[in-house]
Design an enzyme around this catalytic site. Sequence first.
Site, PDB file in Angstrom:
ATOM      1  N   LYS A  15       0.815  -1.219   0.000  1.00  4.75           N
ATOM      2  CA  LYS A  15       0.000   0.000   0.000  1.00  4.75           C
ATOM      3  C   LYS A  15       0.846   1.266   0.000  1.00  4.75           C
ATOM      4  CE  LYS A  15      -1.192  -0.277   4.817  1.00  4.75           C
ATOM      5  NZ  LYS A  15      -0.210  -1.354   5.131  1.00  4.75           N
ATOM      6  N   ARG A  90      -6.258   2.754  11.374  1.00  4.63           N
ATOM      7  CA  ARG A  90      -5.938   1.372  11.724  1.00  4.63           C
ATOM      8  C   ARG A  90      -6.870   0.828  12.797  1.00  4.63           C
ATOM      9  NH1 ARG A  90      -0.173   1.744  10.030  1.00  4.63           N
ATOM     10  NH2 ARG A  90       0.741  -0.337  10.011  1.00  4.63           N
ATOM     11  N   ARG A 129      12.000  -7.556   2.740  1.00  6.25           N
ATOM     12  CA  ARG A 129      11.911  -6.112   2.510  1.00  6.25           C
ATOM     13  C   ARG A 129      13.116  -5.375   3.095  1.00  6.25           C
ATOM     14  NH1 ARG A 129       6.489  -2.781   3.942  1.00  6.25           N
ATOM     15  NH2 ARG A 129       7.059  -3.011   6.124  1.00  6.25           N
ATOM     16  N   ARG A 156      13.855  -2.907   8.218  1.00  6.34           N
ATOM     17  CA  ARG A 156      13.123  -2.084   9.178  1.00  6.34           C
ATOM     18  C   ARG A 156      13.144  -2.781  10.528  1.00  6.34           C
ATOM     19  NH1 ARG A 156       7.271  -0.049   7.157  1.00  6.34           N
ATOM     20  NH2 ARG A 156       6.708  -0.725   9.243  1.00  6.34           N
ATOM     21  N   ARG A 167       2.529  -8.026  14.079  1.00  4.85           N
ATOM     22  CA  ARG A 167       1.870  -6.967  13.297  1.00  4.85           C
ATOM     23  C   ARG A 167       0.693  -7.541  12.510  1.00  4.85           C
ATOM     24  NH1 ARG A 167       6.569  -4.896   9.986  1.00  4.85           N
ATOM     25  NH2 ARG A 167       5.102  -3.428   9.050  1.00  4.85           N
TER      26      ARG A 167
HETATM   27  P1  AMP Z   1       3.689   1.236   8.927  1.00  6.63           P
HETATM   28  O1  AMP Z   1       4.899   1.865   8.344  1.00  6.63           O
HETATM   29  O2  AMP Z   1       2.405   1.797   8.354  1.00  6.63           O
HETATM   30  O3  AMP Z   1       3.724  -0.279   8.856  1.00  6.63           O
HETATM   31  O4  AMP Z   1       3.655   1.621  10.480  1.00  6.63           O
HETATM   32  C1  AMP Z   1       4.695   1.213  11.352  1.00  6.63           C
HETATM   33  C2  AMP Z   1       4.223   1.237  12.800  1.00  6.63           C
HETATM   34  O5  AMP Z   1       3.820   2.573  13.162  1.00  6.63           O
HETATM   35  C3  AMP Z   1       2.998   0.396  13.084  1.00  6.63           C
HETATM   36  O6  AMP Z   1       3.305  -0.967  13.311  1.00  6.63           O
HETATM   37  C4  AMP Z   1       2.454   1.077  14.337  1.00  6.63           C
HETATM   38  O7  AMP Z   1       3.212   0.761  15.481  1.00  6.63           O
HETATM   39  C5  AMP Z   1       2.706   2.546  14.038  1.00  6.63           C
HETATM   40  N1  AMP Z   1       1.552   3.151  13.323  1.00  6.63           N
HETATM   41  C6  AMP Z   1       1.525   3.668  12.059  1.00  6.63           C
HETATM   42  N2  AMP Z   1       0.321   4.133  11.748  1.00  6.63           N
HETATM   43  C7  AMP Z   1      -0.478   3.900  12.831  1.00  6.63           C
HETATM   44  C8  AMP Z   1      -1.850   4.143  13.129  1.00  6.63           C
HETATM   45  N3  AMP Z   1      -2.689   4.715  12.240  1.00  6.63           N
HETATM   46  N4  AMP Z   1      -2.313   3.763  14.353  1.00  6.63           N
HETATM   47  C9  AMP Z   1      -1.503   3.198  15.272  1.00  6.63           C
HETATM   48  N5  AMP Z   1      -0.205   2.938  15.044  1.00  6.63           N
HETATM   49  C10 AMP Z   1       0.317   3.277  13.853  1.00  6.63           C
END
Ligand code: AMP
Length: 216
Positions: A15, A90, A129, A156, A167
């Site tokens: 995404k 989320r 990744r 990451r 996750r």
């Molecule tokens: P992502 O890069 O979108 O996979 O986000 C990495 C991490 O950031 C997630 O595993 C959460 O810990 C935190 N995070 C990002 N966006 C959100 C959100 N909308 N709500 C809660 N935690 C978030």
Amino acid sequence: MALNVIMMGPPGAGKGTQAGRFAKERALLKISTGDILREAIKEKNQVALEAKARMDRGELVDDDTMIAIVAERLTRPDAARGFVLDGFPRTVAQARALDEIMERRGSGPLVIVDVVVPEQELIRRLAGRRICGVCGTNADVAAASCAKCGGTLVQRSDDGQKIVLERLRVYQNATKPVLDYYRERPTFRVVNGAQPPDRVARDLDTLIDDATTARL
Ligand code: AMP
């Protein structure tokens, strides 16, 4: 009229890549909450540093913090033409808060796209990744260094196997209900994210345009 898109889907669905491409092509603002948090951690922002422990465990950051980040971002002038959200909402509480923000803003349709990929494929993708340790850009697994800035590629901190499984579990429990919250809307669409990225991109273009016109 502004076009507003939410790119939904589990970690590893692609995404972020698709949101970036679509936003660039349509001159929309891409808002990735994960990127905003990682950026703020680099800048040693206190709230973000507190969020880091949760991110490193694969857990969600609290709703109030995330809603405040997105609400602030959406008031900036560069969001006026519309936006593509990647990684938000989320939780159902975040989705409700976004509806309230949209109501106050009164701009354009909200198109919701669910990028669907089987779980085994997500695990395979996340294990391979790599991102640039300098600028954070997603990298090709086969690349030796970052195509954008030449920086060294790293995994990451939350892409290790144990954290990935957490996750995916969090996604099932907290984020899947967000899809049910949106599913009955006329602007809800599903795309097959297991296809090659250019096919996903082509399908996305078609279904987002379709959702926008279907609503008018
Ligand atoms: P992502 O890069 O979108 O996979 O986000 C990495 C991490 O950031 C997630 O595993 C959460 O810990 C935190 N995070 C990002 N966006 C959100 C959100 N909308 N709500 C809660 N935690 C978030």
